[in-house]
Design a protein around this motif. Structure first.
Motif, PDB file in Angstrom:
ATOM      1  N   ASP A 156      34.182  35.249  20.864  1.00 30.51           N
ATOM      2  CA  ASP A 156      33.226  35.492  19.775  1.00 30.51           C
ATOM      3  C   ASP A 156      32.179  34.382  19.757  1.00 30.51           C
ATOM      4  O   ASP A 156      32.381  33.290  20.286  1.00 30.51           O
ATOM      5  N   GLY A 157      31.049  34.671  19.099  1.00 31.46           N
ATOM      6  CA  GLY A 157      30.025  33.655  18.899  1.00 31.46           C
ATOM      7  C   GLY A 157      29.066  33.474  20.048  1.00 31.46           C
ATOM      8  O   GLY A 157      28.210  32.582  20.002  1.00 31.46           O
ATOM      9  N   LEU A 158      29.175  34.294  21.109  1.00 27.52           N
ATOM     10  CA  LEU A 158      28.240  34.172  22.216  1.00 27.52           C
ATOM     11  C   LEU A 158      26.907  34.829  21.869  1.00 27.52           C
ATOM     12  O   LEU A 158      26.841  35.768  21.068  1.00 27.52           O
ATOM     13  N   VAL A 159      25.826  34.335  22.489  1.00 32.07           N
ATOM     14  CA  VAL A 159      24.477  34.794  22.166  1.00 32.07           C
ATOM     15  C   VAL A 159      24.082  35.946  23.098  1.00 32.07           C
ATOM     16  O   VAL A 159      24.109  35.818  24.318  1.00 32.07           O
ATOM     17  N   ILE A 160      23.727  37.086  22.476  1.00 31.52           N
ATOM     18  CA  ILE A 160      23.295  38.261  23.247  1.00 31.52           C
ATOM     19  C   ILE A 160      21.997  37.951  23.990  1.00 31.52           C
ATOM     20  O   ILE A 160      21.056  37.394  23.428  1.00 31.52           O
ATOM     21  N   GLY A 161      21.989  38.316  25.246  1.00 33.67           N
ATOM     22  CA  GLY A 161      20.797  38.096  26.065  1.00 33.67           C
ATOM     23  C   GLY A 161      20.685  36.699  26.629  1.00 33.67           C
ATOM     24  O   GLY A 161      19.768  36.418  27.405  1.00 33.67           O
ATOM     25  N   LEU A 162      21.585  35.808  26.263  1.00 41.64           N
ATOM     26  CA  LEU A 162      21.508  34.426  26.744  1.00 41.64           C
ATOM     27  C   LEU A 162      22.779  33.999  27.484  1.00 41.64           C
ATOM     28  O   LEU A 162      22.712  33.510  28.609  1.00 41.64           O
ATOM     29  N   ASP A 163      23.900  34.186  26.829  1.00 41.15           N
ATOM     30  CA  ASP A 163      25.163  33.761  27.441  1.00 41.15           C
ATOM     31  C   ASP A 163      25.671  34.785  28.452  1.00 41.15           C
ATOM     32  O   ASP A 163      25.272  35.958  28.457  1.00 41.15           O
ATOM     33  N   THR A 164      26.570  34.322  29.310  1.00 39.29           N
ATOM     34  CA  THR A 164      27.225  35.187  30.290  1.00 39.29           C
ATOM     35  C   THR A 164      28.716  34.865  30.332  1.00 39.29           C
ATOM     36  O   THR A 164      29.154  33.835  29.837  1.00 39.29           O
ATOM     37  N   VAL A 165      29.451  35.779  30.930  1.00 37.11           N
ATOM     38  CA  VAL A 165      30.882  35.571  31.167  1.00 37.11           C
ATOM     39  C   VAL A 165      31.098  35.524  32.680  1.00 37.11           C
ATOM     40  O   VAL A 165      30.741  36.467  33.386  1.00 37.11           O
ATOM     41  N   GLU A 166      31.657  34.429  33.132  1.00 41.55           N
ATOM     42  CA  GLU A 166      31.940  34.280  34.566  1.00 41.55           C
ATOM     43  C   GLU A 166      33.447  34.350  34.789  1.00 41.55           C
ATOM     44  O   GLU A 166      34.209  33.581  34.198  1.00 41.55           O
ATOM     45  N   ILE A 167      33.861  35.270  35.635  1.00 42.91           N
ATOM     46  CA  ILE A 167      35.290  35.495  35.885  1.00 42.91           C
ATOM     47  C   ILE A 167      35.565  35.319  37.376  1.00 42.91           C
ATOM     48  O   ILE A 167      34.985  36.016  38.206  1.00 42.91           O
TER      49      ILE A 167
END
Length: 206
Positions: free
Chosen positions: A155-166
């Motif tokens: 939660d709390g990630l910024v739409i259009g800015l943050d990413t998820v790296e797996i």
């Protein structure tokens, strides 16, 4: 035994001369060995024991002309297998040859059903490789938690800015090299446009 007999122009010898000579065994070396399947051998889960033969003007007979002893058997797992070849009977010489079975690249591939995801949502990623023998994969990266292959975005990630790296990785094992693959998901609304276009195409074809 050599004895000179009397002839028309020669008088026979009074003494008999005995000459002794030895016939030495033929010396074998590496050039006499055929080692089928020796080069570029990679683990495949099956026995890869090579066919070994010794040739000197034709193929020699094992246990009659030479012996062949391996230091280990199986010929399945990635390892170095050494064979000792030794001439016997009419043949001599002793030397070794090696079969090296190399570890294989697991060829890990990670995929996700979507490329964008909202904070707090979960997806199930897919991991494929060339084998089911691999251990449990290790998941590392940023902005998510995991339970098996289920990924839950923080939660709390910024739409259009943050990413998820797996990153999904496998440790090196007896027969497999280490391997990994990485995917990156954008934080944002899920884009179903490609799925909708595919569905339209399927309906039109029907």
């Amino acid at each position: 035994v050599i004895q000179l007999l009397e002839g028309e122009n020669y008088k026979g010898a009074d003494e008999i001369n005995i000459i002794t000579f030895a016939v030495k065994p033929y010396q074998l070396d590496q050039t006499h060995v055929n080692f089928a399947g020796q080069s570029n051998v990679v683990y495949n889960g099956e026995s890869q024991k090579p066919k070994v033969s010794v040739v000197v003007d034709g193929e020699l007979v094992i246990n009659e002309d030479y012996t062949l002893v391996w230091d280990k058997d199986g010929f399945v797992n990635a390892d170095t297998y050494t064979v000792t070849i030794e001439g016997i009977g009419n043949y001599s010489g002793s030397f070794t040859r090696q079969l090296v079975i190399k570890k294989i690249d697991p060829q890990v591939d990670v995929s996700s059903p979507i490329s964008s995801i909202l904070p707090g949502n979960s997806i199930l990623i897919t991991v494929t490789s060339i084998s089911r023998e691999l251990p449990t994969p290790i998941l590392t990266g940023t902005n998510f938690t995991s339970e098996g292959l289920k990924i839950t975005v923080n939660d709390g990630l910024v739409i259009g800015l943050d990413t998820v790296e797996i990153t999904v990785s496998y440790a090196e094992t007896e027969n497999y090299l280490s391997g990994s693959d990485t995917i990156i998901l954008n934080i944002g609304m899920v884009d179903f446009s490609s799925d909708i276009e595919k569905l339209k195409g399927d309906i039109g074809a029907a």
